[in-house]
Design a protein around this motif. Structure first.
Motif, PDB file in Angstrom:
ATOM      1  N   GLN B   6      35.491  37.157  48.262  1.00 14.96           N
ATOM      2  CA  GLN B   6      36.760  37.881  48.195  1.00 14.96           C
ATOM      3  C   GLN B   6      37.160  38.220  49.621  1.00 14.96           C
ATOM      4  OE1 GLN B   6      35.439  40.883  44.749  1.00 14.96           O
ATOM      5  NE2 GLN B   6      37.671  40.926  45.065  1.00 14.96           N
ATOM      6  N   GLU B   7      38.460  38.363  49.840  1.00 15.75           N
ATOM      7  CA  GLU B   7      38.916  38.818  51.144  1.00 15.75           C
ATOM      8  C   GLU B   7      38.381  40.236  51.399  1.00 15.75           C
ATOM      9  OE1 GLU B   7      40.972  37.909  48.653  1.00 15.75           O
ATOM     10  OE2 GLU B   7      41.898  36.026  49.306  1.00 15.75           O
ATOM     11  N   PRO B   8      37.895  40.506  52.593  1.00 12.06           N
ATOM     12  CA  PRO B   8      37.375  41.861  52.857  1.00 12.06           C
ATOM     13  C   PRO B   8      38.447  42.936  52.760  1.00 12.06           C
ATOM     14  CG  PRO B   8      36.560  40.318  54.480  1.00 12.06           C
ATOM     15  CD  PRO B   8      37.613  39.592  53.705  1.00 12.06           C
ATOM     16  N   SER B   9      39.648  42.614  53.226  1.00 16.90           N
ATOM     17  CA  SER B   9      40.702  43.612  53.221  1.00 16.90           C
ATOM     18  C   SER B   9      42.071  42.944  53.201  1.00 16.90           C
ATOM     19  CB  SER B   9      40.596  44.529  54.444  1.00 16.90           C
ATOM     20  OG  SER B   9      40.750  43.785  55.636  1.00 16.90           O
ATOM     21  N   PHE B  10      43.048  43.729  52.750  1.00 22.56           N
ATOM     22  CA  PHE B  10      44.427  43.278  52.695  1.00 22.56           C
ATOM     23  C   PHE B  10      45.314  44.493  52.921  1.00 22.56           C
ATOM     24  CE2 PHE B  10      46.391  39.334  52.002  1.00 22.56           C
ATOM     25  CZ  PHE B  10      45.579  38.483  51.262  1.00 22.56           C
ATOM     26  N   SER B  11      46.427  44.267  53.569  1.00 25.48           N
ATOM     27  CA  SER B  11      47.402  45.316  53.747  1.00 25.48           C
ATOM     28  C   SER B  11      48.714  44.874  53.119  1.00 25.48           C
ATOM     29  CB  SER B  11      47.595  45.613  55.238  1.00 25.48           C
ATOM     30  OG  SER B  11      48.480  46.676  55.422  1.00 25.48           O
ATOM     31  N   VAL B  12      49.384  45.787  52.434  1.00 25.58           N
ATOM     32  CA  VAL B  12      50.655  45.454  51.790  1.00 25.58           C
ATOM     33  C   VAL B  12      51.624  46.617  51.998  1.00 25.58           C
ATOM     34  CG1 VAL B  12      49.852  46.347  49.569  1.00 25.58           C
ATOM     35  CG2 VAL B  12      51.742  44.705  49.625  1.00 25.58           C
ATOM     36  N   GLY B  15      56.203  48.426  47.734  1.00 25.82           N
ATOM     37  CA  GLY B  15      57.182  47.543  47.117  1.00 25.82           C
ATOM     38  C   GLY B  15      56.888  46.071  47.306  1.00 25.82           C
ATOM     39  N   GLY B  16      55.929  45.766  48.131  1.00 20.58           N
ATOM     40  CA  GLY B  16      55.604  44.373  48.408  1.00 20.58           C
ATOM     41  C   GLY B  16      54.668  43.764  47.378  1.00 20.58           C
ATOM     42  N   THR B  17      54.354  42.506  47.602  1.00 19.63           N
ATOM     43  CA  THR B  17      53.476  41.746  46.709  1.00 19.63           C
ATOM     44  C   THR B  17      52.251  41.273  47.471  1.00 19.63           C
ATOM     45  OG1 THR B  17      55.310  41.002  45.309  1.00 19.63           O
ATOM     46  CG2 THR B  17      53.302  39.673  45.271  1.00 19.63           C
ATOM     47  N   VAL B  18      51.104  41.384  46.820  1.00 18.06           N
ATOM     48  CA  VAL B  18      49.867  40.913  47.431  1.00 18.06           C
ATOM     49  C   VAL B  18      49.072  40.143  46.389  1.00 18.06           C
ATOM     50  CG1 VAL B  18      48.631  43.068  46.924  1.00 18.06           C
ATOM     51  CG2 VAL B  18      47.842  41.584  48.781  1.00 18.06           C
ATOM     52  N   THR B  19      48.437  39.076  46.821  1.00 19.72           N
ATOM     53  CA  THR B  19      47.592  38.277  45.943  1.00 19.72           C
ATOM     54  C   THR B  19      46.178  38.257  46.486  1.00 19.72           C
ATOM     55  OG1 THR B  19      49.416  36.881  45.162  1.00 19.72           O
ATOM     56  CG2 THR B  19      47.183  36.002  44.938  1.00 19.72           C
ATOM     57  N   LEU B  20      45.244  38.764  45.706  1.00 18.98           N
ATOM     58  CA  LEU B  20      43.835  38.768  46.059  1.00 18.98           C
ATOM     59  C   LEU B  20      43.171  37.586  45.370  1.00 18.98           C
ATOM     60  CD1 LEU B  20      43.092  42.567  45.386  1.00 18.98           C
ATOM     61  CD2 LEU B  20      44.239  41.504  47.355  1.00 18.98           C
ATOM     62  N   THR B  21      42.180  36.985  46.013  1.00 20.93           N
ATOM     63  CA  THR B  21      41.524  35.847  45.397  1.00 20.93           C
ATOM     64  C   THR B  21      40.027  36.072  45.240  1.00 20.93           C
ATOM     65  OG1 THR B  21      41.093  34.623  47.436  1.00 20.93           O
ATOM     66  CG2 THR B  21      43.252  34.292  46.359  1.00 20.93           C
ATOM     67  N   CYS B  22      39.448  35.259  44.374  1.00 19.20           N
ATOM     68  CA  CYS B  22      38.028  35.331  44.018  1.00 19.20           C
ATOM     69  C   CYS B  22      37.516  33.913  43.900  1.00 19.20           C
ATOM     70  CB  CYS B  22      37.905  36.079  42.697  1.00 19.20           C
ATOM     71  SG  CYS B  22      36.230  36.208  42.019  1.00 19.20           S
ATOM     72  N   GLY B  23      36.644  33.524  44.805  1.00 20.08           N
ATOM     73  CA  GLY B  23      36.156  32.158  44.823  1.00 20.08           C
ATOM     74  C   GLY B  23      34.636  32.075  44.741  1.00 20.08           C
ATOM     75  N   LEU B  24      34.170  30.857  44.756  1.00 23.67           N
ATOM     76  CA  LEU B  24      32.733  30.568  44.763  1.00 23.67           C
ATOM     77  C   LEU B  24      32.425  29.645  45.922  1.00 23.67           C
ATOM     78  CD1 LEU B  24      32.071  29.889  40.968  1.00 23.67           C
ATOM     79  CD2 LEU B  24      31.154  31.791  42.307  1.00 23.67           C
ATOM     80  N   PRO B 103      32.259  40.843  46.307  1.00 23.41           N
ATOM     81  CA  PRO B 103      31.967  41.954  47.216  1.00 23.41           C
ATOM     82  C   PRO B 103      33.077  42.981  47.311  1.00 23.41           C
ATOM     83  CG  PRO B 103      32.552  40.012  48.457  1.00 23.41           C
ATOM     84  CD  PRO B 103      32.466  39.581  47.036  1.00 23.41           C
ATOM     85  N   GLY B 104      34.245  42.657  46.769  1.00 23.24           N
ATOM     86  CA  GLY B 104      35.354  43.598  46.781  1.00 23.24           C
ATOM     87  C   GLY B 104      36.334  43.377  47.915  1.00 23.24           C
ATOM     88  N   THR B 105      37.580  43.737  47.649  1.00 23.97           N
ATOM     89  CA  THR B 105      38.656  43.700  48.654  1.00 23.97           C
ATOM     90  C   THR B 105      39.247  45.094  48.759  1.00 23.97           C
ATOM     91  OG1 THR B 105      39.255  41.396  48.198  1.00 23.97           O
ATOM     92  CG2 THR B 105      40.924  42.780  49.256  1.00 23.97           C
ATOM     93  N   LYS B 106      39.335  45.575  49.990  1.00 21.76           N
ATOM     94  CA  LYS B 106      39.942  46.888  50.205  1.00 21.76           C
ATOM     95  C   LYS B 106      41.433  46.685  50.476  1.00 21.76           C
ATOM     96  CE  LYS B 106      39.465  51.103  53.000  1.00 21.76           C
ATOM     97  NZ  LYS B 106      39.130  51.939  51.828  1.00 21.76           N
ATOM     98  N   VAL B 107      42.262  47.249  49.624  1.00 21.14           N
ATOM     99  CA  VAL B 107      43.712  47.115  49.767  1.00 21.14           C
ATOM    100  C   VAL B 107      44.294  48.409  50.308  1.00 21.14           C
ATOM    101  CG1 VAL B 107      45.892  46.817  48.533  1.00 21.14           C
ATOM    102  CG2 VAL B 107      43.933  45.366  47.971  1.00 21.14           C
ATOM    103  N   THR B 108      45.055  48.257  51.374  1.00 17.12           N
ATOM    104  CA  THR B 108      45.756  49.376  51.991  1.00 17.12           C
ATOM    105  C   THR B 108      47.249  49.212  51.772  1.00 17.12           C
ATOM    106  OG1 THR B 108      44.031  49.546  53.678  1.00 17.12           O
ATOM    107  CG2 THR B 108      46.127  50.634  54.145  1.00 17.12           C
ATOM    108  N   VAL B 109      47.912  50.272  51.393  1.00 20.76           N
ATOM    109  CA  VAL B 109      49.360  50.240  51.196  1.00 20.76           C
ATOM    110  C   VAL B 109      50.001  51.072  52.300  1.00 20.76           C
ATOM    111  CG1 VAL B 109      51.282  50.743  49.637  1.00 20.76           C
ATOM    112  CG2 VAL B 109      49.063  50.011  48.707  1.00 20.76           C
ATOM    113  N   LEU B 110      50.672  50.381  53.202  1.00 21.86           N
ATOM    114  CA  LEU B 110      51.337  51.106  54.292  1.00 21.86           C
ATOM    115  C   LEU B 110      52.499  50.328  54.867  1.00 21.86           C
ATOM    116  CD1 LEU B 110      50.174  49.349  56.847  1.00 21.86           C
ATOM    117  CD2 LEU B 110      48.283  50.941  56.752  1.00 21.86           C
TER     118      LEU B 110
END
Lengths: 121, 110
Positions: B6-12, B15-24, B103-110
């Protein structure tokens, strides 16, 4: 109201044993597989074990290594996790979680609030 | 050894759109892995969002959606809100009764 309530956590010495319970209410317990999931302090989620709706099938994560036993009493709407040979690495919040089906593959759709296990001398 | 990514972190932005992914690391994720998604804020139990790839759990708003994108499972948050700021975990069914989490993705909204 769908609810899972864990209990039985506490402080246990290394090498000790503990039995966790998970009481279910608000749904037909006998229709669903139930998982145990744990989370060490500051870490991510870790799948521990699952039991099928009727208790006939049980599966464990590799790290369990024969130390934990999952069971259920459908007459009491209760799930159990018997843990033995505990080590510091087993320190975690333990959650029970319902699978939206009788077998284990669909994920988890209802979670309890967790019970904390601390392994320390 | 199978590793879930998973991506370690994402910022959005709000009102925006975010796509998190989960792979092997060793295979493509498909519906056969019955991907699921969970949201967790510090000190709280995980909140289930999605199971069986795209089925929303009870009470989850439709701005959360699950899918398969390419060779990964995906969670899309549309119209992000401040209280979406959380850790997001994916879960996969690996067969033979075994499940694993990413492992999880930490999403920040700012």
């Amino acid at each position: 109201q769908l609810q899972l309530v864990e209990s039985g956590g506490g402080v246990v010495q290394p090498g000790g044993s503990l039995r966790l319970s998970c009481a279910a209410s608000g749904f037909t317990f006998t229709n669903y597989a139930i998982h145990w999931v744990r989370q060490a302090p500051g870490k991510g989620l870790e799948w521990v074990a699952v039991i099928s709706y009727d208790g006939s099938k049980k599966f464990y994560a590799d790290f369990v290594g024969g130390r934990f036993t999952i069971s259920r009493d459908n007459s009491r709407n209760t799930l159990y996790l018997q843990m033995s040979s505990l080590g510091a690495v087993d320190t975690a919040v333990y959650y029970c979680a319902r699978c939206p089906g009788g077998t284990s593959h669909l994920g988890m759709d209802v979670w309890g609030r967790g019970t904390t296990v601390t392994v320390s001398s | 050894q199978t590793v879930v990514t998973q991506e370690p972190s994402f910022s959005v932005s709000p009102g925006g759109t975010v796509t998190l992914t989960c792979g092997l690391n060793s295979a493509s994720v498909s519906t056969d892995y019955f991907p699921s998604w969970y949201q967790q804020t510090p000190g709280q139990a995980p909140r289930p969002l999605i199971y069986n790839t795209r089925t929303r759990c009870s009470g989850v708003p439709d701005r959360f959606s699950g899918s398969i994108l390419g060779n990964k499972a995906a969670l899309t948050i549309t119209g992000a809100q401040a209280d979406d700021e959380s850790d997001y975990y994916c879960g996969l069914y690996m067969g033979r009764g075994i499940s694993v989490f990413g492992p999880g993705t930490k999403v920040t909204v700012l």
